[in-house]
Design an enzyme around this catalytic site. Structure first.
Site, PDB file in Angstrom:
ATOM      1  N   SER A   1       1.012  -1.184  -0.175  1.00  0.00           N
ATOM      2  CA  SER A   1      -0.153  -0.072   0.067  1.00  0.00           C
ATOM      3  C   SER A   1       0.932   1.148   0.169  1.00  0.00           C
ATOM      4  O   SER A   1       0.620   2.110  -0.785  1.00  0.00           O
ATOM      5  CB  SER A   1      -0.905   0.016   1.338  1.00  0.00           C
TER       6      SER A   1
ATOM      7  N   LYS B   1      -9.143  -3.812  12.187  1.00  0.00           N
ATOM      8  CA  LYS B   1     -10.296  -3.323  11.535  1.00  0.00           C
ATOM      9  C   LYS B   1     -11.654  -3.291  12.283  1.00  0.00           C
ATOM     10  O   LYS B   1     -12.596  -2.562  11.966  1.00  0.00           O
ATOM     11  CB  LYS B   1     -10.643  -4.411  10.181  1.00  0.00           C
TER      12      LYS B   1
ATOM     13  N   ASP C   1     -13.283  -2.530   0.534  1.00  0.00           N
ATOM     14  CA  ASP C   1     -12.920  -3.820   0.132  1.00  0.00           C
ATOM     15  C   ASP C   1     -14.043  -4.336  -0.596  1.00  0.00           C
ATOM     16  O   ASP C   1     -13.592  -5.031  -1.623  1.00  0.00           O
ATOM     17  CB  ASP C   1     -12.514  -4.779   1.306  1.00  0.00           C
TER      18      ASP C   1
ATOM     19  N   GLY D   1      -6.030 -11.433  -7.100  1.00  0.00           N
ATOM     20  CA  GLY D   1      -6.316 -10.602  -6.121  1.00  0.00           C
ATOM     21  C   GLY D   1      -5.924  -9.221  -6.130  1.00  0.00           C
ATOM     22  O   GLY D   1      -5.931  -8.301  -5.658  1.00  0.00           O
TER      23      GLY D   1
HETATM   24  P1  NAP Z   1      -8.469 -14.007   7.754  1.00  0.00           P
HETATM   25  O1  NAP Z   1      -9.425 -13.132   8.468  1.00  0.00           O
HETATM   26  O2  NAP Z   1      -7.590 -14.479   8.714  1.00  0.00           O
HETATM   27  O3  NAP Z   1      -9.228 -15.314   7.454  1.00  0.00           O
HETATM   28  C1  NAP Z   1      -8.779 -16.549   6.766  1.00  0.00           C
HETATM   29  C2  NAP Z   1      -9.723 -17.297   6.368  1.00  0.00           C
HETATM   30  O4  NAP Z   1      -9.260 -18.504   5.784  1.00  0.00           O
HETATM   31  C3  NAP Z   1     -10.301 -18.105   7.667  1.00  0.00           C
HETATM   32  O5  NAP Z   1     -11.784 -18.554   7.551  1.00  0.00           O
HETATM   33  C4  NAP Z   1      -9.606 -19.438   7.837  1.00  0.00           C
HETATM   34  O6  NAP Z   1     -10.214 -20.453   8.398  1.00  0.00           O
HETATM   35  C5  NAP Z   1      -9.419 -19.660   6.405  1.00  0.00           C
HETATM   36  N1  NAP Z   1      -8.179 -20.734   6.114  1.00  0.00           N
HETATM   37  C6  NAP Z   1      -6.949 -20.429   6.692  1.00  0.00           C
HETATM   38  N2  NAP Z   1      -6.204 -21.352   6.425  1.00  0.00           N
HETATM   39  C7  NAP Z   1      -7.039 -22.377   5.583  1.00  0.00           C
HETATM   40  C8  NAP Z   1      -6.767 -23.466   5.248  1.00  0.00           C
HETATM   41  N3  NAP Z   1      -5.503 -24.036   5.039  1.00  0.00           N
HETATM   42  N4  NAP Z   1      -7.929 -24.228   4.507  1.00  0.00           N
HETATM   43  C9  NAP Z   1      -9.068 -23.688   4.714  1.00  0.00           C
HETATM   44  N5  NAP Z   1      -9.166 -22.635   5.089  1.00  0.00           N
HETATM   45  C10 NAP Z   1      -8.420 -21.752   5.729  1.00  0.00           C
HETATM   46  O7  NAP Z   1      -8.033 -13.341   6.277  1.00  0.00           O
HETATM   47  P2  NAP Z   1      -8.575 -12.522   5.496  1.00  0.00           P
HETATM   48  O8  NAP Z   1      -8.182 -10.876   5.885  1.00  0.00           O
HETATM   49  O9  NAP Z   1      -9.948 -12.731   5.248  1.00  0.00           O
HETATM   50  O10 NAP Z   1      -7.734 -12.727   4.265  1.00  0.00           O
HETATM   51  C11 NAP Z   1      -7.797 -14.065   3.471  1.00  0.00           C
HETATM   52  C12 NAP Z   1      -7.146 -14.016   2.241  1.00  0.00           C
HETATM   53  O11 NAP Z   1      -7.466 -12.837   1.308  1.00  0.00           O
HETATM   54  C13 NAP Z   1      -5.536 -13.426   2.573  1.00  0.00           C
HETATM   55  O12 NAP Z   1      -4.756 -14.324   1.610  1.00  0.00           O
HETATM   56  C14 NAP Z   1      -5.571 -12.023   2.158  1.00  0.00           C
HETATM   57  O13 NAP Z   1      -4.237 -11.500   1.592  1.00  0.00           O
HETATM   58  C15 NAP Z   1      -6.508 -11.933   1.025  1.00  0.00           C
HETATM   59  N6  NAP Z   1      -6.839 -10.761   0.768  1.00  0.00           N
HETATM   60  C16 NAP Z   1      -6.923 -10.015  -0.449  1.00  0.00           C
HETATM   61  C17 NAP Z   1      -7.315  -8.868  -0.633  1.00  0.00           C
HETATM   62  C18 NAP Z   1      -7.100  -8.162  -1.732  1.00  0.00           C
HETATM   63  O14 NAP Z   1      -7.498  -6.872  -1.906  1.00  0.00           O
HETATM   64  N7  NAP Z   1      -6.601  -8.935  -2.851  1.00  0.00           N
HETATM   65  C19 NAP Z   1      -7.956  -8.225   0.576  1.00  0.00           C
HETATM   66  C20 NAP Z   1      -8.177  -8.776   1.753  1.00  0.00           C
HETATM   67  C21 NAP Z   1      -7.546  -9.810   1.701  1.00  0.00           C
HETATM   68  P3  NAP Z   1      -9.951 -20.404  10.122  1.00  0.00           P
HETATM   69  O15 NAP Z   1     -10.806 -19.428  10.676  1.00  0.00           O
HETATM   70  O16 NAP Z   1     -10.913 -21.634  10.349  1.00  0.00           O
HETATM   71  O17 NAP Z   1      -8.638 -20.410  10.513  1.00  0.00           O
END
Ligand code: NAP
Length: 496
Positions: A245, A292, A328, A457
């Site tokens: 960012s 957040k 988002d 992404g």
């Molecule tokens: P988060 O709040 O930590 O949530 C991650 C989710 O993924 C949770 O539901 C977690 O499950 C699940 N998970 C993790 N490892 C897993 C696995 N091995 N198998 C199945 N489920 C799994 O993270 P977030 O902020 O939502 O972000 C998620 C992803 O999106 C990240 O890679 C982030 O970089 C990406 N992202 C991208 C953007 C963009 O602008 N492109 C924006 C936001 C996020 P549990 O709760 O059971 O652990």
């Protein structure tokens, strides 16, 4: 270089200078690295880093003014000799006309100060454990030595540890000071050196004390164009050292010719960020994990989308009021426009974290039929409720979706060969992977192989940053600039 013909007026902070710190194993190498420095005003020669400290050799033929430093181990340096030897080196540097010589306050080398009447002396103190209680008294005592420049460096463990330096700078600026917050929380003291009343800032590769590289200082943070009126924006969260960012927003500020800068602010907690932001006069910020929700609760006002998601990712300050928003959802939808018809489409959302929540709300508002899949059914249900969606445990059955959205970190660098879904389940439908590092994931490759289209992404990352820019400034950022900056930064991380 004409010896002794330097330098900056002691109180001249209208044009804060840049000093690059150079270390090496030998004096010859130190000289070579010294001569490779371009774009700085000063070079700090760390004679304590070399095995053969030779003042004449280090100074010979210099093109830029220098600070000669020979730091003892008791002040964080590497000098192996005795205090007498060290003093001799510093004395020699003064005698040979070094533009500045750095003398540690605690060394008590009063005779060196008297001999030069304090001229060309930087009296320095470094606290590696925190901020001393009586910073003002410390500064006064150091000033009383008669040294031309007073340099105070303290370890910052929280953003608010920078604030005593900001207060001190306001009190004693224009008296020849350099104030530094060491550690990643102190970045503002380095980039906003002018605001902190510093005569110069140090750049280089001393990452252990939080130094910023010269290319980042000049090209990313546009140090030379920062003014007394520069508006301050930033990103808060933890950890954020690998965020792209700052690169995206600063590139857009530069291209738009805004007198604004965007810094990473790795806060200790939400309260630390708020205290710091108020004192520094922050105009706006991006917010990421883990603040957040905590910062949502501290806003004076929160927009409707952020309220539905239950989290903010953007703040702006208007007339002292903190307004929270969430870009988002809009950032997620932007790449889908003209590519996927969402009205009535069956969408499988994988994951039930913060991103899934924003995605579910965005999809719900687009009349898609959403099912949230997670390994924990209760979490899937919780997210599904925000968007009147269905929920189930992973994996979704083959053929049950028109668009599959990965909101888990599976497939993210360094585990780039992982995928959240068995390729056999991909039946030619579209895939949207929120992971942006790498920019093309295994899931995306599998989807294309199966005959579908794949969206990465990075597109969402750039789109949500565009939305933030527009929310802060009321105009769109120059086209393509953020994307290019993000790609460049991601490539740099991969090379590290
Ligand atoms: P988060 O709040 O930590 O949530 C991650 C989710 O993924 C949770 O539901 C977690 O499950 C699940 N998970 C993790 N490892 C897993 C696995 N091995 N198998 C199945 N489920 C799994 O993270 P977030 O902020 O939502 O972000 C998620 C992803 O999106 C990240 O890679 C982030 O970089 C990406 N992202 C991208 C953007 C963009 O602008 N492109 C924006 C936001 C996020 P549990 O709760 O059971 O652990």
């Amino acid at each position: 270089m004409v010896e002794g013909a330097f330098l900056f007026g002691a109180g001249d902070v209208t044009n804060t200078r840049v000093c690059v710190t150079v270390t090496a194993e030998t004096t010859a190498e130190l000289r070579r690295k010294r001569d490779e420095v371009t774009g700085a005003d000063l070079v700090e020669l760390r004679l304590d880093s070399v095995s053969d400290p030779d003042v004449a050799g280090a100074l010979a033929g210099r093109q830029l003014p220098v600070i000669v430093t020979c730091r003892p181990s008791w002040e964080g340096g590497q000098f192996k000799g005795s205090e007498d030897e060290r003093k001799q080196i510093l004395s020699d540097a003064l005698a040979r006309g070094a533009e500045y010589v750095d003398i540690e306050w605690k060394a008590n080398f009063t005779d060196l100060l008297s001999a030069s009447a304090g001229r060309r002396v930087v009296i320095s103190s470094h606290d590696f454990t925190g901020v001393p209680d009586d910073l003002v008294g410390r500064a006064q005592a150091m000033r009383a030595t008669g040294a031309e420049v007073v340099k105070i460096a303290v370890k910052t463990a929280r953003l608010s540890d920078c604030l005593p330096l900001l207060d001190l700078g306001a009190q004693i600026a224009r008296q020849g000071t350099v104030l530094i917050g060491m550690g990643e929380c102190g970045l503002a003291t380095r980039v906003l050196a002018r605001k902190f009343g510093s005569l110069w800032t140090y750049a280089g590769d001393q990452r252990q004390v939080g130094q910023v590289s010269l290319p980042d200082l000049l090209d990313v943070y546009r140090f030379r164009s920062l003014t007394g009126n520069t508006e301050i924006y930033g990103l808060t969260g933890s950890p954020i050292s690998h965020s792209v960012s700052p690169a995206m927003h600063n590139a857009a500020f530069g291209a738009a010719r805004y007198d604004a800068v965007y810094l990473p602010f790795p806060a200790g907690d939400a309260g630390d960020f708020v205290t710091f932001a108020r004192a520094i006069g922050l105009k706006g910020a991006s917010v990421t994990i883990p603040f957040k929700v905590a910062l949502f609760d501290l806003m004076d006002e929160v927009d409707a989308v952020a309220r539905r998601i239950g989290a903010i990712n953007t703040i702006r300050l208007v007339d002292g009021r903190w307004i929270g928003g969430n870009t988002d959802a809009a950032g997620f939808l932007s790449p889908l426009r003209d590519r996927v018809k969402l009205n009535g489409a069956r969408v499988a959302v994988l994951g039930a974290g913060g991103a899934a929540r924003a995605v579910a709300v965005a999809l719900g508002s687009s009349s898609a039929q959403v099912t949230v899949y997670a390994r924990d059914a209760a979490k899937a249900q919780d997210v599904a409720m925000t968007a009147s969606a269905a929920h189930a445990t992973l994996p979704p059955p083959a053929g049950s979706w028109d668009l599959l959205v990965n909101c888990t970190p599976v497939g993210m660098y360094p585990k780039v060969n992982e995928t959240p879904i068995d390729p056999q389940l991909l039946t030619g439908r579209d895939v949207y992977d929120l992971v942006y590092n790498p920019t093309t994931t295994k899931l995306m490759r599998d989807a294309v192989k199966a005959g579908g289209q794949a969206i990465g992404g990075l597109e969402m990352l750039v789109a949500q940053a565009h939305e933030q820019f527009e929310w802060w400034f009321g105009t769109k950022p120059p086209a393509g600039v953020m994307r290019e900056a993000a790609l460049k930064r991601l490539a740099e991380f991969m090379r590290q």
